[in-house]
Design a protein around this motif. Structure first.
Motif, short mmCIF file in Angstrom:
data_model
loop_
_atom_site.label_atom_id
_atom_site.label_comp_id
_atom_site.label_asym_id
_atom_site.label_seq_id
_atom_site.Cartn_x
_atom_site.Cartn_y
_atom_site.Cartn_z
N VAL A 234 -3.06 10.51 4.05
CA VAL A 234 -2.65 11.44 2.99
C VAL A 234 -2.75 12.91 3.40
O VAL A 234 -1.82 13.80 2.72
CB VAL A 234 -3.80 11.11 1.64
CG1 VAL A 234 -3.58 12.12 0.79
CG2 VAL A 234 -3.51 9.68 1.53
N TYR A 241 4.54 17.15 5.58
CA TYR A 241 5.75 16.66 5.20
C TYR A 241 6.74 17.48 4.83
O TYR A 241 7.79 17.28 5.50
CB TYR A 241 5.70 15.95 3.57
CG TYR A 241 7.32 15.12 3.29
CD1 TYR A 241 7.70 14.23 4.04
CD2 TYR A 241 7.39 15.64 2.69
CE1 TYR A 241 8.66 13.61 3.69
CE2 TYR A 241 8.75 15.41 2.53
CZ TYR A 241 8.91 14.56 2.14
OH TYR A 241 10.98 13.66 1.79
N LYS A 301 9.84 2.80 -2.40
CA LYS A 301 10.13 1.51 -1.15
C LYS A 301 11.25 2.22 -0.50
O LYS A 301 11.70 2.69 1.25
CB LYS A 301 9.25 0.97 -1.10
CG LYS A 301 9.75 0.54 0.00
CD LYS A 301 7.88 0.40 2.07
CE LYS A 301 8.29 -0.44 2.85
NZ LYS A 301 6.79 0.20 3.54
N LEU A 304 12.43 5.68 0.74
CA LEU A 304 11.49 6.55 2.06
C LEU A 304 12.32 6.99 2.74
O LEU A 304 12.63 8.67 3.00
CB LEU A 304 10.96 5.87 2.62
CG LEU A 304 9.94 6.57 2.98
CD1 LEU A 304 9.07 7.29 2.04
CD2 LEU A 304 8.65 5.33 3.21
N VAL A 349 10.41 12.72 -2.57
CA VAL A 349 9.56 11.65 -2.30
C VAL A 349 7.69 12.34 -1.75
O VAL A 349 7.04 11.76 -1.85
CB VAL A 349 9.05 10.96 -0.32
CG1 VAL A 349 7.78 10.47 0.30
CG2 VAL A 349 10.44 10.58 -0.10
N TYR A 353 4.65 11.05 -4.08
CA TYR A 353 3.12 10.28 -3.61
C TYR A 353 1.94 11.32 -4.19
O TYR A 353 0.97 10.45 -4.05
CB TYR A 353 3.53 10.21 -1.73
CG TYR A 353 2.25 9.66 -0.95
CD1 TYR A 353 2.37 8.66 -1.62
CD2 TYR A 353 1.48 10.50 -1.32
CE1 TYR A 353 1.30 7.76 -0.43
CE2 TYR A 353 0.25 9.96 -0.23
CZ TYR A 353 0.14 8.87 -0.19
OH TYR A 353 -1.27 7.63 0.27
N TYR A 356 1.64 9.18 -7.25
CA TYR A 356 0.78 7.87 -7.08
C TYR A 356 -0.70 8.30 -6.44
O TYR A 356 -1.80 7.31 -6.97
CB TYR A 356 1.31 7.03 -5.48
CG TYR A 356 1.03 6.07 -5.30
CD1 TYR A 356 0.63 4.85 -5.72
CD2 TYR A 356 0.33 6.03 -3.88
CE1 TYR A 356 0.14 3.66 -4.90
CE2 TYR A 356 -0.33 4.83 -3.16
CZ TYR A 356 -0.44 3.74 -4.10
OH TYR A 356 -0.48 2.96 -3.60
N TYR A 357 -1.05 8.90 -5.73
CA TYR A 357 -2.12 9.62 -5.03
C TYR A 357 -3.13 9.61 -6.42
O TYR A 357 -4.45 9.61 -6.28
CB TYR A 357 -2.79 10.45 -4.28
CG TYR A 357 -3.83 10.42 -3.50
CD1 TYR A 357 -4.48 9.48 -2.08
CD2 TYR A 357 -4.15 11.58 -3.61
CE1 TYR A 357 -5.25 9.46 -1.83
CE2 TYR A 357 -5.77 12.33 -3.16
CZ TYR A 357 -5.68 10.72 -1.84
OH TYR A 357 -6.96 11.15 -1.22
N THR A 412 5.21 10.04 8.27
CA THR A 412 5.45 9.80 6.95
C THR A 412 5.11 8.33 7.20
O THR A 412 4.93 6.98 6.34
CB THR A 412 7.01 9.94 6.22
OG1 THR A 412 7.28 11.09 5.95
CG2 THR A 412 7.58 8.65 5.27
N LEU A 415 2.28 5.85 5.90
CA LEU A 415 1.85 6.38 4.59
C LEU A 415 1.33 4.91 4.45
O LEU A 415 2.42 3.80 4.52
CB LEU A 415 2.84 7.26 3.92
CG LEU A 415 3.35 8.52 3.78
CD1 LEU A 415 3.88 8.62 2.71
CD2 LEU A 415 1.39 8.93 2.52
N PHE A 417 1.61 2.87 0.29
CA PHE A 417 1.94 2.88 -1.56
C PHE A 417 2.13 1.31 -1.92
O PHE A 417 2.87 1.04 -1.17
CB PHE A 417 2.07 3.92 -1.58
CG PHE A 417 3.98 3.91 -0.97
CD1 PHE A 417 4.52 3.50 -1.74
CD2 PHE A 417 4.10 4.95 0.58
CE1 PHE A 417 5.96 3.50 -0.72
CE2 PHE A 417 5.39 4.51 1.03
CZ PHE A 417 6.49 4.36 0.34
#
Length: 426
Positions: A234, A241, A301, A304, A349, A353, A356-357, A412, A415, A417
């Motif tokens: 992460v 990224y 997804k 991505l 993205v 993310y 999400y995290y 990437t 990852l 998720f």
């Protein structure tokens, strides 16, 4: 009891005031220092340091609650930003212009980062959840308008002033910053009258020790969400990224405006303001909007790798421009539109993310930590980008940037998720 002042009276101007100092520090400062004679190596290093307050702002954001109210912080930081702008304007024509202007830029960066914290907090306190959702598009629009104003209109205005005053560079930039100081004084006066005084906007009664303990728990929770190996993945993703963009960030500004004899395109400030500060930013906005639509429809997804390609592969336009040195404004603007559109699309993205995290107990604070780490990933490569470019020249530098796109693909690939994250629920 909620204030009867309409959000239309203060949300647009508050977020314009939030976006403008950020773009002044991260964009306008580089253009000014380049015209004042700094090398690309110096530009990358010194302007990179100016990003530090946004990297570390999660460390002091909880302490903003301990002193005064969010409204007080908003108004005080706007006044400090205005004073910093006046300080830059006053010192540019002096012998110690670089040292003093850097001091005031750093002061403004600190004030701007603190203003971000307090303005976002005030927005959430004053508006109901329904109104927060209703005005989120308005606040984002006016933040982006501030970016266009800073990178587009202000740079173009600097070029016009330089024509009027026969290339007296320090004098014209001084005039511009005096004007910006006046603008922020006007914003401060306006918000002093128009910002509501919500009952919920109160000073936190917790002690410093309580806040420090909460801060420690928040960071422990952030770094222990997953096992150590996954956490490292992460952190690597957040840091790297945008690695190609971190290298490009300042060097593209100098490439567009340096003369052909130095390997640049030799655009005038007016042309730069149109191509990079306006058309390029429109591409960025459109890319971001399309990215949000695609993910909300199909989930992250599915799109991505398409978005990873979008944020990296369009960087090839700089190789094309550096080898041909085409300075036709239509061609340059088209190239920048394509590159920025791809960046806006691919940035979706990273944003998703981070959301999400950040899910869980400390959602807001963890998102702030994610943005700080991501900012660090922009800051550190940017500080050395000028040295690399000065060592190899623009042509080879942009080839190195394209090769570094592999870093984005690698971080990437590891990852993990929820494949349905971001998709609209039926």
């Amino acid at each position: 009891m909620r204030n009867n002042t309409s959000p239309w009276a203060w949300v647009p101007t508050l977020y314009f005031a939030e976006g403008l100092p950020n773009v002044i520090v991260t964009g306008l400062a580089a253009v000014m220092y380049m015209q004042m004679g700094l090398s690309d190596a110096q530009l990358g290093l010194y302007t990179g340091w100016l990003a530090l307050p946004w990297v570390v702002k999660p460390l002091w954001s909880p302490f903003v609650d301990l002193l005064k109210t969010k409204r007080w912080w908003v108004l005080t930081m706007q006044l400090l930003i205005g004073a910093s702008l006046a300080g830059i304007a006053f010192t540019l024509p002096t012998a110690l212009w670089f040292q003093t202007s850097m001091f005031f830029f750093f002061t403004m960066a600190f004030a701007s980062a603190t203003h971000d914290i307090s303005a976002d907090g005030f927005y959430m306190i004053e508006l109901s959840e329904h109104r927060q959702a209703m005005f989120v598009g308005i606040r984002n629009t006016f933040y982006r308008l501030a970016v266009i104003f800073g990178n587009g209109i202000l740079v173009s205005l600097a070029g016009i002033l330089q024509i009027v005053f026969r290339n007296r560079i320090a004098y014209t930039w001084s005039l511009l910053f005096y004007g910006l100081a006046g603008l922020f004084l006007a914003l401060w006066l306006y918000h002093s009258m128009k910002l509501p005084r919500p009952d919920a906007d109160r000073q936190n009664e917790s002690s410093v020790a309580d806040v420090a303990y909460g801060l420690r728990c928040m960071f422990v929770a952030f770094f222990t969400k997953f096992q150590a190996k996954e956490t490292l993945v992460v952190l690597a993703f957040l840091l790297f990224y945008r690695f190609p963009e971190a290298l490009l960030n300042t060097m593209t500004k100098t490439f567009l405006m340096r003369p052909n004899s130095s390997g640049g395109l030799g655009l005038s400030p007016q042309e730069y303001g149109l191509a990079n500060g306006t058309i390029g930013l429109v591409g960025l906005l459109l890319g971001g909007i399309l990215g949000g639509i695609l993910v909300s429809r199909d989930g992250m997804k599915k799109w991505l790798w398409f978005m990873v390609c979008a944020i990296t592969l369009p960087d090839v336009v700089y190789i094309l421009l550096s080898y041909t040195l085409i300075s036709d404004i239509t061609v340059v603007s088209t190239c920048l539109f394509v590159e920025q559109f791809g960046y806006g699309l691919g940035f979706t993205v990273l944003t998703l993310y981070m959301l999400y995290y950040s899910q869980g107990e400390y959602k807001t604070s963890h998102y702030a930590i994610c943005t700080g780490i991501s900012y660090l990933g922009l800051m550190l490569p940017g500080m050395v980008s000028g040295y690399v470019k000065d060592a190899v020249g623009y042509k080879m530098f942009f080839i190195i940037v394209m090769a570094s796109c592999a870093v984005t693909f690698i971080v990437t690939a590891f990852l993990k998720f929820d494949p349905e994250f971001g998709k609209k629920k039926e």
